[in-house]
Motif scaffolding. Structure first.
Motif, PDB file in Angstrom:
ATOM      1  N   PRO A   8       0.467  -1.431  -0.255  1.00  0.00           N
ATOM      2  CA  PRO A   8       0.043   0.157   0.261  1.00  0.00           C
ATOM      3  C   PRO A   8       0.816   1.554   0.250  1.00  0.00           C
ATOM      4  O   PRO A   8       2.124   1.075   0.470  1.00  0.00           O
ATOM      5  N   PRO A   9       0.304   2.365  -1.072  1.00  0.00           N
ATOM      6  CA  PRO A   9       1.360   3.266  -0.795  1.00  0.00           C
ATOM      7  C   PRO A   9       1.840   4.151   0.380  1.00  0.00           C
ATOM      8  O   PRO A   9       2.895   5.180   0.172  1.00  0.00           O
ATOM      9  N   TRP A  20      11.993  -0.227   0.815  1.00  0.00           N
ATOM     10  CA  TRP A  20      10.284  -1.200  -0.064  1.00  0.00           C
ATOM     11  C   TRP A  20      10.595  -1.325  -2.052  1.00  0.00           C
ATOM     12  O   TRP A  20      10.208  -2.757  -2.297  1.00  0.00           O
ATOM     13  N   ARG A  21      10.911  -0.866  -2.803  1.00  0.00           N
ATOM     14  CA  ARG A  21      11.783  -1.109  -4.067  1.00  0.00           C
ATOM     15  C   ARG A  21      12.736  -0.188  -3.599  1.00  0.00           C
ATOM     16  O   ARG A  21      13.531   0.361  -2.880  1.00  0.00           O
ATOM     17  N   ARG A  22      13.887  -0.538  -4.889  1.00  0.00           N
ATOM     18  CA  ARG A  22      14.646   0.276  -5.141  1.00  0.00           C
ATOM     19  C   ARG A  22      14.760   0.528  -6.706  1.00  0.00           C
ATOM     20  O   ARG A  22      14.412   0.679  -7.263  1.00  0.00           O
ATOM     21  N   MET A 147      11.856  -4.254   3.088  1.00  0.00           N
ATOM     22  CA  MET A 147      10.783  -4.300   3.367  1.00  0.00           C
ATOM     23  C   MET A 147      10.134  -5.273   1.807  1.00  0.00           C
ATOM     24  O   MET A 147      11.481  -6.281   0.995  1.00  0.00           O
ATOM     25  N   TRP A 148       9.577  -4.995   1.098  1.00  0.00           N
ATOM     26  CA  TRP A 148       9.112  -5.020  -0.119  1.00  0.00           C
ATOM     27  C   TRP A 148       7.727  -4.674  -1.048  1.00  0.00           C
ATOM     28  O   TRP A 148       7.441  -3.571  -0.358  1.00  0.00           O
ATOM     29  N   SER A 149       7.674  -5.244  -2.321  1.00  0.00           N
ATOM     30  CA  SER A 149       6.542  -3.769  -3.012  1.00  0.00           C
ATOM     31  C   SER A 149       6.024  -5.359  -4.147  1.00  0.00           C
ATOM     32  O   SER A 149       4.985  -4.321  -4.206  1.00  0.00           O
ATOM     33  N   THR A 150       6.801  -6.754  -4.033  1.00  0.00           N
ATOM     34  CA  THR A 150       5.557  -7.336  -4.155  1.00  0.00           C
ATOM     35  C   THR A 150       5.386  -9.181  -3.343  1.00  0.00           C
ATOM     36  O   THR A 150       6.839  -9.051  -3.264  1.00  0.00           O
TER      37      THR A 150
END
Length: 211
Positions: A8-9, A20-22, A147-150
């Motif tokens: 969630p954004p 969260w992402r790179r 953490m993660w994005s997917t």
């Protein structure tokens, strides 16, 4: 069942120092695997990664590292990265920040017996994605929280493997941090999804790198 495959954004906004992402300049994906190493699943993951010349980051439980150091050493030998997932896969919400940090420190000590001491901040992922501001402040000086994005939900036995794959593909792109699990709970979906995910994105010209 409500599943948040994509982060969630609001979470990256609330926790901007967490990864969260790179940022990437091309077609790069960051595969990550939680909860291993274990002999039933981790060697399969390594075989699949090798088949596509893919590299990944393994967030390991300290007790599993102690039980299976030879598998952890093979992960390193194949060019992947080992990272911290607490000593006993504990939930942050059940621990004070100081007690939780003890779990992280124990796992880090095991990691550094197996492989080299990290340069710069040590990579850490909280089990179940559980963390609070107080826990984060305690860890931030030494650890980079990832953490993660997917989130593939490969651990969900009620999720059909085909659905797991389709959702993972649909929300993954350049710079995505993808979570899968080298665990018995996730084994069915993992064995279906991982080779197909690697084949799909490799065919589109993507590379898979460590964090």
């Amino acid at each position: 069942m409500l599943r948040f495959y994509r982060t969630p954004p609001v979470l990256p906004w609330l926790f901007p120092k967490v990864w969260w992402r790179r940022p990437v300049s091309g077609k790069t994906i960051f595969l990550t695997f939680d909860d291993g190493p274990i002999p039933e699943v981790t060697p399969f993951v390594l075989e699949q990664l090798a088949a596509f010349n893919a590299k990944a980051t393994f967030f390991c439980v300290g007790e599993n590292l102690e039980r299976h150091p030879e598998i952890a050493q093979e992960v390193l030998a194949q060019g992947h990265v080992l990272a911290n997932h607490t000593q006993q896969h504990v939930k942050a919400w059940n621990y004070t920040p100081a007690a939780y940090r003890d779990q992280v420190v124990l796992c880090q000590a095991v990691l550094e017996k197996i492989g080299p001491k990290p340069v710069g901040k040590k990579l850490f992922r909280p089990p179940h994605g559980q963390l609070t501001w107080r826990h984060l402040r305690m860890l931030a000086p030494e650890y980079q929280v990832v953490m993660w994005s997917t989130l593939t939900y490969d651990f969900d036995a009620s999720l059909a493997p085909e659905k797991c794959l389709d959702k993972a593909i649909s929300i993954t792109g350049p710079g995505s941090v993808v979570v899968m699990h080298d665990s018995l709970k996730a084994e069915r979906n993992l064995r279906f999804v991982l080779p197909r995910l690697l084949r799909h994105f490799s065919g589109l010209g993507y590379s898979f790198k460590t964090l």
